[in-house]
Design a protein around this motif. Structure first.
Motif, short mmCIF file in Angstrom:
data_model
loop_
_atom_site.label_atom_id
_atom_site.label_comp_id
_atom_site.label_asym_id
_atom_site.label_seq_id
_atom_site.Cartn_x
_atom_site.Cartn_y
_atom_site.Cartn_z
N ASP A 70 1.05 -3.24 -4.76
CA ASP A 70 1.30 -3.14 -3.32
C ASP A 70 1.73 -1.72 -3.01
O ASP A 70 1.68 -0.84 -3.88
CB ASP A 70 2.36 -4.16 -2.86
CG ASP A 70 3.63 -4.10 -3.70
OD1 ASP A 70 4.02 -2.99 -4.13
OD2 ASP A 70 4.23 -5.16 -3.95
N PRO A 76 -5.63 0.04 2.37
CA PRO A 76 -4.73 -0.58 3.35
C PRO A 76 -3.78 -1.58 2.68
O PRO A 76 -4.16 -2.26 1.72
CB PRO A 76 -5.69 -1.31 4.29
CG PRO A 76 -7.01 -0.65 4.11
CD PRO A 76 -7.05 -0.22 2.68
N ASN A 77 -2.58 -1.64 3.17
CA ASN A 77 -1.59 -2.58 2.65
C ASN A 77 -1.72 -3.92 3.35
O ASN A 77 -0.84 -4.38 4.07
CB ASN A 77 -0.19 -1.99 2.79
CG ASN A 77 0.08 -0.89 1.80
OD1 ASN A 77 0.27 -1.14 0.62
ND2 ASN A 77 0.05 0.35 2.27
N THR A 78 -2.88 -4.51 3.14
CA THR A 78 -3.18 -5.83 3.70
C THR A 78 -3.68 -6.72 2.56
O THR A 78 -4.18 -6.22 1.55
CB THR A 78 -4.27 -5.75 4.78
OG1 THR A 78 -5.45 -5.16 4.21
CG2 THR A 78 -3.80 -4.87 5.95
#
Length: 378
Positions: A70, A76-78
């Motif tokens: 993470d 992207p942090n999705t």
């Protein structure tokens, strides 16, 4: 030096390599891939099988995300990595990182020779090889500026030819040196393959995601030999058109997309003997006395196929395995990493010994090169 310059010849007189700082194990990268590709149980087993069978222990990348679960800096942090990075974003990252790693390779080259052997004002030609990023004004001009090369230097860019492109760079350098006895050609091959990760769980993507990495290699090619040189003897190339759909490289909306099938080793196996025989015939030579090999490690199965077909032992091919194990497949610089291992490990007893080299790429293109050591007392 006992050597005398021979008219119409070219010599590799120095080699340097470099990698970006982020080095991850195959198991670490596999965990990232498994999660980000959202694999089902069957595809997850397939991915881990491919990674374990790759012959690779470590790979380098300009992106630290491949060692994270993470808090990503590029992706992207999705949960599903959406919006997945566009080609534009990937090429901006290439522009950010390519110069630094290229300069590191050149500086490692400089550090391998006496200061008098690499004077920037004496470099007459610059050849930049790359298929994983492009922009203009490009990497070639940035290298001229950062290395303080002459602004009048002749620049050549070789792009989008894949893993065999270093051979084309060497062919161009060979022609320059044969045309001008004062030629000093700097070749820089830089690839950031890790920028083009594709997360659709196709067989091609699973295989490509298990192999490719980032690296840069620099060569100095001159019309006159140094104390330790590799004289360029001959080139020979061929096409295996039946493999044109098995190895390909295209630009998509979400990065550059690699087509790489499991049939590639068999295609190479079918063409490697004729390729070798025709190269040696061109050099008016035979393979019986050749003990040194610099083979592009496109994958473990490719190396094994060539060994079986040409009767080469794994020990003779050890430098390719070393590079594959520690760096993976970096596209165009990879064969130069192997050649550097051969070059570094050579001593005076290897004078007049030949080196047989191969690389492969889209087309399916088969490239070969014959070199000969010239090593003299200082």
């Amino acid at each position: 030096m006992k050597s005398l310059q021979k008219k119409g010849m070219s010599y590799i007189t120095a080699i340097g390599t470099a990698n970006p700082p982020h080095r991850f194990s195959q198991s670490t990268i596999a965990r990232f891939m498994e999660k980000s590709m959202n694999l089902n149980a069957a595809d997850s087993r397939k991915l881990h099988t491919i990674f374990r069978a790759s012959g690779i222990n470590y790979r380098h990348t300009v992106l630290d995300d491949y060692g994270k679960e993470d808090s990503f800096s590029f992706y992207p942090n999705t949960p599903n990595l959406e919006p997945f990075p566009s080609t534009e974003k990937r090429l901006l990252a290439f522009r950010e990182h390519a110069l630094g790693i290229s300069l590191a390779a050149v500086r490692n080259l400089q550090g391998s020779v006496p200061s008098s052997a690499f004077r920037t004002e004496e470099i007459t030609h610059l050849i930049v090889v790359c298929c994983t990023g492009m922009y203009a004004p490009g990497l070639d001009i940035e290298l001229v500026q950062e290395l303080a090369l002459p602004s009048t230097i002749q620049r050549t860019s070789i792009t989008f030819m894949g893993c065999y492109a270093a051979f084309n760079g060497l062919k161009v350098a060979d022609a320059f040196c044969k045309a001008d006895q004062k030629a000093k050609v700097l070749i820089v091959c830089t690839e950031l393959c890790s920028l083009h990760f594709q997360r659709q769980p196709t067989d091609d993507n699973l295989l490509a995601n298990a192999l490719f990495a980032d690296g840069s290699a620099a060569l100095l090619v001159e019309a006159a030999p140094a104390r330790k040189s590799l004289r360029i003897e001959a080139f020979h190339s061929d096409l295996a058109p039946e493999g044109k759909h098995d190895m390909a490289w295209s630009i998509g909306d979400l990065g550059f997309e690699m087509k790489l099938s499991t049939y590639v080793p068999d295609i190479i196996r079918g063409g490697i003997r004729d390729l070798t025989n025709l190269l040696l015939a061109r050099a008016k030579n035979n393979s019986k006395g050749i003990r040194h090999f610099a083979i592009h490690p496109g994958g473990k199965k490719i190396l094994e196929a060539i060994q079986q077909e040409l009767g080469i032992t794994e020990e003779q091919n050890r430098h390719a395995y070393t590079v594959l194990k520690n760096f993976g497949n970096m596209s165009s610089p990879t064969v130069l990493f192997v050649l550097n291992e051969v070059f570094k490990n050579a001593s005076g007893t290897d004078n007049d010994e030949q080196v047989l080299s191969f690389a492969f790429g889209p087309g399916l293109t088969l490239e070969s090169m014959l070199l000969k050591f010239e090593i003299y007392d200082a």
